[in-house]
Design a protein around this motif. Structure first.
Motif, short mmCIF file in Angstrom:
data_model
loop_
_atom_site.label_atom_id
_atom_site.label_comp_id
_atom_site.label_asym_id
_atom_site.label_seq_id
_atom_site.Cartn_x
_atom_site.Cartn_y
_atom_site.Cartn_z
N HIS A 45 17.96 -25.18 -17.94
CA HIS A 45 17.11 -24.17 -18.58
C HIS A 45 15.72 -24.17 -17.95
CE1 HIS A 45 15.65 -21.49 -21.68
NE2 HIS A 45 14.63 -22.32 -21.86
N ALA A 46 15.15 -25.36 -17.72
CA ALA A 46 13.82 -25.46 -17.12
C ALA A 46 13.82 -24.87 -15.71
CB ALA A 46 13.36 -26.92 -17.10
N THR A 49 15.82 -22.55 -14.57
CA THR A 49 15.97 -21.09 -14.71
C THR A 49 14.64 -20.46 -15.08
OG1 THR A 49 18.27 -21.33 -15.38
CG2 THR A 49 17.19 -19.25 -15.94
N GLU A 50 13.96 -21.05 -16.04
CA GLU A 50 12.66 -20.52 -16.48
C GLU A 50 11.63 -20.56 -15.35
OE1 GLU A 50 11.88 -18.93 -19.39
OE2 GLU A 50 14.06 -19.02 -19.60
N THR A 107 12.19 -17.67 -12.84
CA THR A 107 12.08 -16.26 -13.26
C THR A 107 10.68 -15.87 -13.62
OG1 THR A 107 12.70 -16.85 -15.53
CG2 THR A 107 14.45 -16.09 -14.07
#
Length: 138
Positions: free
Chosen positions: A131-132, A134-135, A138
């Motif tokens: 998740h980190a 991906t964030e 983006t």
């Protein structure tokens, strides 16, 4: 430096190869498998194209060609949103639901085997790292 991205890329390549090999009879690309699996995770197997793109991590133009192929095979259908006719909704068809269920089962089995020897909290830690990443991208 750890270079988790290189490990992630290698793991992604290996898992996609394994899944496409296990599901070879479906004759689906890794991108098509990804789209079907992500669509199946939405309520009633339906969502907007933009929601599917965000979930699958796919650019709109790429997703359009993936959906074109899946629609030609009768696995998904596209139509206008009930409340906003400018928005396109993608839905799994009955055959698409059958295929997507099989794809999710193969993914779950691979994940289960991969995590079997790791501590119970490892999956949650890995999800947080992914998740980190991906964030940050983006």
């Amino acid at each position: 430096m750890v270079f988790l991205l290189l490990d992630l890329q290698r793991a992604t390549h290996a898992t996609l190869h394994r899944l496409t090999t296990e599901l070879a009879d479906l004759k689906l690309t890794p991108s098509e498998l990804n789209a079907l699996a992500n669509l199946a995770r939405h309520p009633a197997g339906a969502c907007t194209v933009s929601e599917l793109g965000a979930a699958a991590g796919t650019r709109p133009t790429t997703l359009t060609s993936i959906l074109d192929r899946l629609e030609q095979r009768g696995l998904v259908s596209r139509g206008p949103h009930q409340r906003d006719r400018r928005t396109v909704v993608v839905r799994l068809t009955a055959p698409g639901t059958t295929v997507a269920t099989r794809v999710l089962a193969a993914m779950a089995d691979l994940e289960r085997r991969a995590l079997a020897t790791l501590p119970p909290d490892a999956a949650g830690d890995a999800a947080a790292v992914l998740h980190a990443l991906t964030e940050a991208a983006t």
